[in-house]
Write an enzyme that holds these catalytic residues in place. Sequence first.
Site, mmCIF file in Angstrom:
data_model
loop_
_atom_site.group_PDB
_atom_site.id
_atom_site.type_symbol
_atom_site.label_atom_id
_atom_site.label_comp_id
_atom_site.label_asym_id
_atom_site.label_seq_id
_atom_site.Cartn_x
_atom_site.Cartn_y
_atom_site.Cartn_z
ATOM 1 N N CYS A 161 0.823 -1.213 0.000
ATOM 2 C CA CYS A 161 0.000 0.000 0.000
ATOM 3 C C CYS A 161 0.855 1.260 0.000
ATOM 4 O O CYS A 161 0.469 2.294 -0.558
ATOM 5 C CB CYS A 161 -0.943 -0.002 1.190
ATOM 6 S SG CYS A 161 -0.109 -0.037 2.795
ATOM 7 N N HIS A 297 -1.854 1.713 7.056
ATOM 8 C CA HIS A 297 -2.276 1.517 5.669
ATOM 9 C C HIS A 297 -2.203 2.829 4.899
ATOM 10 O O HIS A 297 -2.750 3.851 5.325
ATOM 11 C CB HIS A 297 -3.702 0.972 5.646
ATOM 12 C CG HIS A 297 -4.210 0.641 4.274
ATOM 13 N ND1 HIS A 297 -3.568 -0.244 3.434
ATOM 14 C CD2 HIS A 297 -5.304 1.076 3.593
ATOM 15 C CE1 HIS A 297 -4.250 -0.347 2.304
ATOM 16 N NE2 HIS A 297 -5.295 0.451 2.371
ATOM 17 N N ASN A 317 -8.484 3.627 -2.402
ATOM 18 C CA ASN A 317 -7.787 2.484 -1.828
ATOM 19 C C ASN A 317 -7.098 1.707 -2.945
ATOM 20 O O ASN A 317 -7.246 2.016 -4.131
ATOM 21 C CB ASN A 317 -8.785 1.595 -1.073
ATOM 22 C CG ASN A 317 -8.134 0.766 0.008
ATOM 23 O OD1 ASN A 317 -6.910 0.722 0.132
ATOM 24 N ND2 ASN A 317 -8.943 0.088 0.802
#
Length: 364
Positions: A161, A297, A317
């Site tokens: 990520c 994240h 995302n």
Amino acid sequence: MGSAKSAMLILLVAMVIASCATAIDMSVVSYDDNNRLHSVFDAEASLIFESWMVKHGKVYGSVAEKERRLTIFEDNLRFINNRNAENLSYRLGLTGFADLSLHEYKEVCHGADPRPPRNHVFMTSSDRYKTSADDVLPKSVDWRNEGAVTEVKDQGHCRSCWAFSTVGAVEGLNKIVTGELVTLSEQDLINCNKENNGCGGGKLETAYEFIMKNGGLGTDNDYPYKAVNGVCDGRLKENNKNVMIDGYENLPANDESALMKAVAHQPVTAVIDSSSREFQLYESGVFDGSCGTNLNHGVVVVGYGTENGRDYWLVKNSRGITWGEAGYMKMARNIANPRGLCGIAMRASYPLKNSFSTDKSSIA
């Protein structure tokens, strides 16, 4: 009599299948007056699970593993229905993580290292986007509408990520400055940014520094994503146009107003706490559910707005289009906590780019 019993059995089966068809939207199963699941839940859940497996391309190595996943799936399905019955500002659904326990989800998805790099070679703190009384900001911003956001990507089972969030911010800024939207390579960072740990996780600031020191980022076409650690191959960037940046800065910590001002000018990277079950199973709406400030994240904040009277951040995302609103989350904005929901205002940063620039040199 036998034919009557057969007809009745067929009718019951048809009723179960019909009820499953209405549940195939992966979000809700009916309740009785006492909010208890109907007795057909197990049959419905099994059929829904089979459809979900097809939708997400799930194949398990053994019957025992499939049964274990079904048990977890059923538990998540109950959780989804219980939460959705509470009439919240957001809805949960059967995302691609619906066969994972919360512990497994955390192991797969959390790859951002919140600790500061030991050597901030290029990083400077800045009040560039600190707000003042004279500021007049748009009521809403969506960089997708300006063509500054590439398609939603999927990091897979690689804890990368940190690379996706960094790349997303650079892609957006490059479009704003040059007018050209270029899909850039996360694999370039995973393979070649040795100060980070590839699929083992990394720091966003270190990724920005790598881009500055190593001739920019290659394109996804030249250096496609593999979702595994690989050997750095500089030849993949030779004689190809690489997108460069001139620097990066961190936003003032715990300041949603500064984050809003920054997002009004460009997409911004943020490190958040995505470790809740609600986050794992988020489907739509303005999320104000359970989450802490244990940053783990990396995401890209690509806009903000208001929906049904609720202010939100528009967050991109890297979990594919079957999670959230086609890969995006609307995360509650202007909450009482200065750190922001899930810590979104704690560790935000953005790249700098003054002009169109390319570099055709390779990296070792």
